[in-house]
Design an enzyme around this catalytic site. Structure first.
Site, PDB file in Angstrom:
ATOM      1  N   ARG A 237       8.784  -9.310 -26.087  1.00  0.00           N
ATOM      2  CA  ARG A 237       9.011  -8.223 -25.142  1.00  0.00           C
ATOM      3  C   ARG A 237       9.202  -8.840 -23.760  1.00  0.00           C
ATOM      4  O   ARG A 237       8.474  -9.754 -23.359  1.00  0.00           O
ATOM      5  CB  ARG A 237       7.833  -7.241 -25.119  1.00  0.00           C
ATOM      6  N   GLU A 266      15.030  -4.398 -18.736  1.00  0.00           N
ATOM      7  CA  GLU A 266      15.957  -4.470 -19.855  1.00  0.00           C
ATOM      8  C   GLU A 266      16.706  -3.155 -19.983  1.00  0.00           C
ATOM      9  O   GLU A 266      16.061  -2.107 -20.060  1.00  0.00           O
ATOM     10  CB  GLU A 266      15.206  -4.778 -21.156  1.00  0.00           C
ATOM     11  N   HIS A 285      19.078  -8.687 -26.582  1.00  0.00           N
ATOM     12  CA  HIS A 285      18.124  -8.143 -27.558  1.00  0.00           C
ATOM     13  C   HIS A 285      18.772  -8.006 -28.938  1.00  0.00           C
ATOM     14  O   HIS A 285      18.872  -6.911 -29.494  1.00  0.00           O
ATOM     15  CB  HIS A 285      17.581  -6.804 -27.082  1.00  0.00           C
TER      16      HIS A 285
END
Length: 318
Positions: A237, A266, A285
């Site tokens: 994360r 993000e 991601h």
């Protein structure tokens, strides 16, 4: 009974076919998440919700979704969902563990190799016309074979990364909330306190959930303990790493490289300073982005949803 379900993004064709055969579905048609006011409106009367990590499923949404029977997340992590609010209303929350372990471990190792051997710089070097001859000291990187790999978070993905590292004869160091005797016995992994792991590792790979305890875990004091040639890899994360401290560490040469599948914020704005650093690799991601893994997690999310609508135990409930 015809159930009504809102899905915050399109799924794979196989998963959509299965879901559409069971209930009335509405899919958000855009690639980007539905704006929060739209999400509130769409979920207010539905029976089921299929969501992604980028959707804020907070207390307000859960309390106003008067008919909601189940929330099914197409991901392992659920830090975007207010679990307490869901629990207070007895709404089960499904997620999709195990199915993306190998895909994410594969990408982690791809990033380790790409950063250690400076692949993005080498690709640009050739593409931009700088490759004129073979040079003895051109684009020297770090050896991966035999290097010390520090894994922070020895869960499923961390263990899968350790298994891959064994094939490179790496020295496996780890820090986790509990000792993993199976990995210690099978791979010779050594448990260390975090400060010592950072000091001894050539490569540090993060595999932690985002919690109050792990947010900002890797910041200025931690970078100061790392080797000047060390590589930091994050496929966990983004907020586990202090982004400003990371930029400073990369610019000053405090660490050698960073390879990130996740960022904070993000998505990372395209104007962010990290993109301009030659010793940073950033991908959007894509840890689980294989056809097989993504189809499997979409199918499991649909199975979780259907079970919740039928009042049955979810195959994978949080």
């Amino acid at each position: 009974m015809a159930y009504n379900v809102f899905v915050t993004r399109h799924l794979t064709p196989e998963a959509e076919e299965k879901l559409n055969a069971f209930c009335n579905t509405e899919y958000w048609p855009e690639d980007t998440p539905p704006p929060y006011p739209v999400l509130l409106k769409k979920t207010r009367t539905v029976d089921g919700l299929v969501c992604l990590l980028t959707d804020p499923i907070d207390r307000k949404l859960i309390e106003e979704a008067e008919n909601l029977k189940v929330i099914s997340q197409v991901a392992v992590g659920v830090d975007n969902i207010d679990l307490q609010a869901a629990n207070e209303r007895s709404i089960p929350v499904g997620h999709t563990p195990d199915l993306l372990t190998d895909a994410t471990a594969d990408l982690t190792f791809a990033l380790i190799l790409a950063a250690a051997r400076r692949l993005s710089e080498a690709i640009n070097y050739a593409r931009e016309g700088h490759w004129q001859t073979w040079g003895l000291t051109t684009l020297l990187g770090e050896s991966v074979h035999g290097a010390s790999l520090g894994i922070i978070g020895m869960g499923r993905i961390g263990q899968a990364v350790a298994q891959r590292a064994a094939g490179f004869d790496m020295k496996i160091l780890y820090n986790s909330h509990s000792r993993k005797s199976n990995i210690e016995e099978k791979l010779g992994a050594v448990y260390l306190p975090l400060p010592e792991l950072l000091e001894r590792s050539d490569i540090v790979s993060l595999h932690l959930p985002l919690t109050d305890e792990t947010e900002g875990l890797i910041s200025k004091p931690q970078f100061e303990k790392m080797k000047p040639h060390a590589v930091l890899v994050n496929t966990a994360r983004g907020a586990v790493v202090d982004t400003d401290a990371l930029v400073a560490a990369l610019k000053s040469g405090q660490i050698g490289y960073a390879a990130l599948d996740v960022t904070d914020p993000e998505p990372l704005p395209h104007t962010h300073e990290l993109y301009g650093l030659p010793n940073a690799i950033i991908v959007p991601h894509i840890g689980s982005a294989t056809r097989r893994a993504r189809n499997n997690i979409a199918l499991l999310a649909v199975e979780n949803l259907i079970a919740g609508l039928e009042g049955s135990p979810l195959p994978h409930a949080v």
